[in-house]
Motif scaffolding. Structure first.
Motif, mmCIF file in Angstrom:
data_model
loop_
_atom_site.group_PDB
_atom_site.id
_atom_site.type_symbol
_atom_site.label_atom_id
_atom_site.label_comp_id
_atom_site.label_asym_id
_atom_site.label_seq_id
_atom_site.Cartn_x
_atom_site.Cartn_y
_atom_site.Cartn_z
ATOM 1 N N SER A 1 34.831 29.005 34.697
ATOM 2 C CA SER A 1 34.197 29.990 35.570
ATOM 3 C C SER A 1 34.625 31.401 35.165
ATOM 4 O O SER A 1 35.787 31.639 34.856
ATOM 5 N N GLY A 2 33.654 32.293 35.124
ATOM 6 C CA GLY A 2 33.966 33.693 34.814
ATOM 7 C C GLY A 2 34.210 33.979 33.347
ATOM 8 O O GLY A 2 34.663 35.060 32.983
ATOM 9 N N LYS B 1 29.440 33.347 30.583
ATOM 10 C CA LYS B 1 28.213 32.603 30.294
ATOM 11 C C LYS B 1 26.961 33.359 30.742
ATOM 12 O O LYS B 1 26.003 33.479 29.995
ATOM 13 N N SER B 2 26.999 33.859 31.994
ATOM 14 C CA SER B 2 25.815 34.579 32.497
ATOM 15 C C SER B 2 25.612 35.870 31.707
ATOM 16 O O SER B 2 24.472 36.261 31.423
ATOM 17 N N THR B 3 26.719 36.496 31.342
ATOM 18 C CA THR B 3 26.626 37.722 30.540
ATOM 19 C C THR B 3 25.938 37.415 29.208
ATOM 20 O O THR B 3 25.070 38.167 28.754
HETATM 21 N N1 LIG Z 1 28.306 44.177 35.866
HETATM 22 C C1 LIG Z 1 29.587 43.867 35.653
HETATM 23 N N2 LIG Z 1 30.550 44.811 35.710
HETATM 24 C C2 LIG Z 1 31.847 44.507 35.485
HETATM 25 N N3 LIG Z 1 32.288 43.270 35.180
HETATM 26 C C3 LIG Z 1 31.374 42.287 35.105
HETATM 27 C C4 LIG Z 1 29.988 42.517 35.350
HETATM 28 N N4 LIG Z 1 29.319 41.335 35.218
HETATM 29 C C5 LIG Z 1 30.263 40.420 34.917
HETATM 30 N N5 LIG Z 1 31.492 40.987 34.853
HETATM 31 C C6 LIG Z 1 32.733 40.303 34.526
HETATM 32 O O1 LIG Z 1 32.596 39.675 33.271
HETATM 33 C C7 LIG Z 1 33.208 38.395 33.266
HETATM 34 C C8 LIG Z 1 32.188 37.332 32.908
HETATM 35 O O2 LIG Z 1 31.231 37.221 33.960
HETATM 36 P P1 LIG Z 1 30.030 36.198 33.923
HETATM 37 O O3 LIG Z 1 29.264 36.359 35.169
HETATM 38 O O4 LIG Z 1 29.294 36.340 32.638
HETATM 39 O O5 LIG Z 1 30.818 34.808 33.902
HETATM 40 P P2 LIG Z 1 30.257 33.319 34.070
HETATM 41 O O6 LIG Z 1 30.858 32.521 32.957
HETATM 42 O O7 LIG Z 1 28.795 33.318 34.197
HETATM 43 O O8 LIG Z 1 30.938 32.889 35.455
HETATM 44 P P3 LIG Z 1 30.485 31.722 36.489
HETATM 45 O O9 LIG Z 1 30.822 30.445 35.790
HETATM 46 O O10 LIG Z 1 31.358 31.933 37.665
HETATM 47 O O11 LIG Z 1 29.041 31.892 36.764
HETATM 48 C C9 LIG Z 1 33.819 38.225 34.663
HETATM 49 O O12 LIG Z 1 35.165 38.588 34.593
HETATM 50 C C10 LIG Z 1 33.028 39.190 35.512
HETATM 51 O O13 LIG Z 1 33.824 39.655 36.573
#
Ligand SMILES: Nc1ncnc2c1ncn2[C@@H]1O[C@H](COP(=O)(O)OP(=O)(O)OP(=O)(O)O)[C@@H](O)[C@H]1O
Ligand SMILES: [Mg+2]
Length: 258
Positions: free
Chosen positions: A43-44, A47-49
């Motif tokens: 998590s975090g 991936k979404s990024t």
């Molecule tokens: N717009 C933003 N500004 C600052 N930090 C961000 C932003 N979007 C994401 N982050 C940070 O970047 C990191 C990756 O976030 P992301 O949402 O891509 O993770 P993820 O793997 O999709 O998480 P999850 O499994 O919980 O969905 C995290 O630490 C998040 O807090």
């Protein structure tokens, strides 16, 4: 279709607080047309990024995303997106939700209605077309979201935990539905999930990411025929191996907030 991610790196900068968050350390990935790829990771981890970068929604990052050799710089019809939250328009009926992209393109009412009706049939949603999203089950809302994306004929569909909010039976049904759909259409799917079982059931390739900042830890190639037996030896072996890798990637309490 060929999609290339070259040297992708992303750091979020909060200028007000003078804070930087490194989300993606370095990702290179080659994706061939028609593949079903899952991305799993803690998590975090970013991936979404990564999906936002591929979709053209994220403007500032290092590296390149190339679709058939062309840089993706903004959201394009060739790249569709489906999120966990269905994000349907509550004031539009199912049919009008499915038509929305064609309407924005300027297609005539009769033409877009004809195409939307084909999708409603293909998705087994006949009889529900005049209902509003709040009148539909979660599984059906997600089918509407998928239909709305596929109607634009994308070459690549990015899915971010699309079944994350569904109960386990509906989730299994939706996995089977998606597999059937993917086999009928020549579309590449990049599917983010927390659920290792889901990734093993669906994918040709499973990309396992590290904890934040993301890099690729392992890529599993998995070519056993569909429909897959979730309890076969090979499925169990891959599942066990991925879970083991992810367990090692658990965030240590001392590293939270770095
Ligand atoms: N717009 C933003 N500004 C600052 N930090 C961000 C932003 N979007 C994401 N982050 C940070 O970047 C990191 C990756 O976030 P992301 O949402 O891509 O993770 P993820 O793997 O999709 O998480 P999850 O499994 O919980 O969905 C995290 O630490 C998040 O807090
Ligand atoms: Mg996410």
């Amino acid at each position: 279709m060929h999609l290339e991610l070259i040297g992708i790196k992303k750091t979020f900068v909060d200028e007000k607080q003078g804070k930087e968050t490194s989300a993606i350390a370095h990702i290179d990935l080659q994706i061939e047309g028609g593949q079903f790829i899952s991305i799993v990771g803690p998590s975090g981890c970013g991936k979404s990024t990564l999906l936002r970068i591929i979709s053209g929604l994220e403007k500032s990052f290092e590296g390149e995303v190339l679709l058939e050799g062309q840089k993706i710089l903004k959201p394009e019809h060739e790249v569709g997106l489906v999120f966990q939250q269905y994000a349907l328009f509550p004031w539009r009926t199912m049919c009008k939700n499915i038509e929305v992209g064609l309407e924005i393109m300027g297609m005539s009412k009769i033409e877009r209605r004809t195409i939307a009706e084909e999708y409603i049939r293909l998705f087994g949603m006949n009889g529900f077309e005049d209902l509003y999203p709040s009148q539909l089950s979660g599984g059906m809302q997600q089918r509407v979201a998928i239909a709305r994306t596929l109607i634009m004929n994308p070459k690549v569909v990015l899915m971010d935990e699309p079944f994350g909010s569904l109960d386990s039976q509906t989730r299994n049904d939706m996995q089977e539905f998606l597999m059937d759909l993917w086999q009928k259409r020549n579309v590449t799917i990049i599917f983010v999930t927390h659920n290792v079982d889901e990734s093993v059931f669906l994918s040709d390739r499973i990309v396992v990411l590290s904890k934040r900042p993301a890099r690729v830890l392992r890529i599993f190639e998995f070519d056993s025929p569909r429909p897959r037996d979730r309890t076969s030896k090979v499925a169990n072996d891959i599942r066990r191996e991925i879970i083991g890798i992810l367990r090692q990637e658990r965030i240590e309490p001392s590293s939270i907030g770095n």
